[in-house]
Design an enzyme around this catalytic site. Structure first.
Site, PDB file in Angstrom:
ATOM      1  N   GLY A 127     -32.928  13.779  -6.502  1.00 12.19           N
ATOM      2  CA  GLY A 127     -32.772  12.507  -6.837  1.00 12.19           C
ATOM      3  C   GLY A 127     -32.000  12.353  -8.095  1.00 12.19           C
ATOM      4  N   PHE A 180      -2.799  -1.900  -8.282  1.00 13.96           N
ATOM      5  CA  PHE A 180      -3.364  -0.473  -8.317  1.00 13.96           C
ATOM      6  C   PHE A 180      -2.708   0.344  -9.358  1.00 13.96           C
ATOM      7  CE2 PHE A 180      -4.255  -1.261  -3.561  1.00 13.96           C
ATOM      8  CZ  PHE A 180      -5.506  -2.270  -3.833  1.00 13.96           C
ATOM      9  N   GLN A 194     -32.134  30.233   1.162  1.00 16.94           N
ATOM     10  CA  GLN A 194     -31.088  30.626   2.050  1.00 16.94           C
ATOM     11  C   GLN A 194     -30.329  29.495   2.661  1.00 16.94           C
ATOM     12  OE1 GLN A 194     -31.264  32.289   6.094  1.00 16.94           O
ATOM     13  NE2 GLN A 194     -30.734  34.320   5.366  1.00 16.94           N
ATOM     14  N   GLU A 246       3.532  14.459  -7.710  1.00 17.38           N
ATOM     15  CA  GLU A 246       2.595  13.814  -7.775  1.00 17.38           C
ATOM     16  C   GLU A 246       1.199  14.298  -6.744  1.00 17.38           C
ATOM     17  OE1 GLU A 246       1.014   9.000  -7.112  1.00 17.38           O
ATOM     18  OE2 GLU A 246       3.171   9.646  -7.047  1.00 17.38           O
ATOM     19  N   GLY A 295       0.843  -1.088   0.068  1.00 25.97           N
ATOM     20  CA  GLY A 295       0.250   0.023   0.136  1.00 25.97           C
ATOM     21  C   GLY A 295       1.044   1.263  -0.039  1.00 25.97           C
TER      22      GLY A 295
END
Length: 388
Positions: A341, A158, A280, A243, A133
């Site tokens: 929605g 990854f 508001q 990066e 990781g």
């Protein structure tokens, strides 16, 4: 236009880039998001336009331009609503190619950097491992010297562009007994025997090919070593500043895009006899979110200005990634709420934005790791230094 950072030439470049993205990229985004495959032709078009060569030497086909052209490229890539496409582009141009440019010798630059700038080759950077990781120093991949070759074994995961790239920039331990002082960096052709890649199925960044890569007795010429043996860790740390700033800039740009889209929606959506931008509670929330986004953007510009001058801004870049990715998640969460929605529907941009943004606090060093790095600098007074 902010004249402190951007000139008229910068703004002309921004408009040209916007036009290019709308014409050449946007019509294909939905297909690439669905298939997880960015078609090869677009890489060549990016190369033909010079977009891959922005910071690189003219000797290899680059433009040798200042960092604010890169800022513009990153910002506009975030505003076409495909974090995966954006990641594929900047991972090639600023992760893999940065190592080629900084550590590669003349032969490596001619073989890999020049065609990368032209869009004829795609690269990936392989650091993260299944068991490591964010713990770069804990990587297990090894590179054993045998005569005039190295034999690579291990795995990476990854990795953006990890399946479809033409070459891999790989970190491996040449002196495991030295811990993080025993890492080295190599460039490896994709078709070298012993390399296999598996595409990963992700929550977001759907357009990009993220892979897990295995190296099984991969034998490469010793000349594929980049820089000095056992100097990989400081090389990696040095480039982390860029990066992390890139990911901070990405975050403020996608937050700005989300806010602009939400505001346009709120100007036309009516409830109880008036548009919802007149309520508001929503107006004040927008005010808070815009404030947070603008503070992050201004900080990023300041850090980019210092990095452009050659300063070693690892602390500030780390702060940028930590704070900006957190801000972006909050902004996009709230903007999705503003759409009600419709924010939850795939026909509107917020659903994809929400998925793509969530990787910000994870990729390139988790927020938890970044907090500890910052704590070491501000509490323990640890002084990270650039590679010499």
């Amino acid at each position: 236009m902010d004249s402190r950072y951007f000139t008229e030439e910068h703004e002309l470049f921004r408009q040209s880039l916007k036009d290019f993205l709308q014409k050449e990229v946007v019509p294909h985004i939905d297909k690439w998001e669905e298939t997880g495959h960015i078609e090869r032709f677009i890489w060549k078009k990016f190369g033909d336009m010079g977009f891959f060569g922005i910071p690189y030497p003219e000797e290899f086909g680059g433009l040798d331009l200042d960092l604010f052209y890169t800022v513009i490229l990153l910002e506009e890539l975030q505003k076409i609503n495909s974090g995966g496409f954006a990641a594929a582009i900047w991972a090639h141009a600023y992760l893999a190619m940065t190592h080629l440019n900084k550590e590669g010798d003349q032969a490596i630059k001619e073989k890999y950097l020049a065609p990368s700038i032209a869009g004829d080759m795609i690269g990936c950077l392989c650091i993260t491992e299944p068991f490591g990781g964010s713990d770069v120093a804990g990587m297990r991949s090894t590179a054993v010297k045998k005569g005039d070759t190295y034999v690579i074994n291990g795995s990476k995961t990854f990795i953006t562009n990890g399946v479809l790239s033409d070459y891999l920039v790989v970190a491996a331990k040449t002196s495991p007994e030295l811990g993080n002082k025993g890492l080295s960096i190599f460039v490896i052709d994709r078709d070298t025997p012993g390399i296999s890649a598996t595409k990963l199925d992700k929550l977001g960044w759907r357009a990009s090919d993220t892979g897990e890569i295995a190296f099984d007795n991969v034998t490469i010429p010793a000349s594929n070593l980049m820089g000095e043996e056992d100097m990989g860790f400081p090389y990696i740390m040095q480039h982390f500043a860029l990066e992390r700033l890139i990911m901070g800039i990405n975050a403020h740009a996608r937050a700005e895009f989300a806010l602009e889209y939400a505001l346009e929606y709120m100007k036309t959506r009516e409830a109880f006899g008036r548009t919802i931008d007149k309520f508001q509670a929503l107006r004040h929330k927008i005010a808070d979110l815009y404030t947070e986004m603008e503070i992050c953007k201004e900080f990023n510009y300041s850090v980019a200005y210092r990095l452009n001058k050659g300063e070693y801004v690892v602390k500030e870049a780390t702060m940028s990634k930590l704070q900006c990715t957190k801000m972006s998640d909050e902004v996009i969460y709230q903007c999705l709420q503003f759409l009600g929605g419709y924010g939850y529907m795939e026909d509107y941009p917020m659903a994809r934005l929400s998925r793509d943004s969530r990787l910000g606090p994870i990729g390139g060093g988790t927020s938890e790791i970044l907090r500890e790095i910052i704590a070491k600098m501000v509490i323990d007074k640890k002084d990270y230094k650039p590679a010499t």
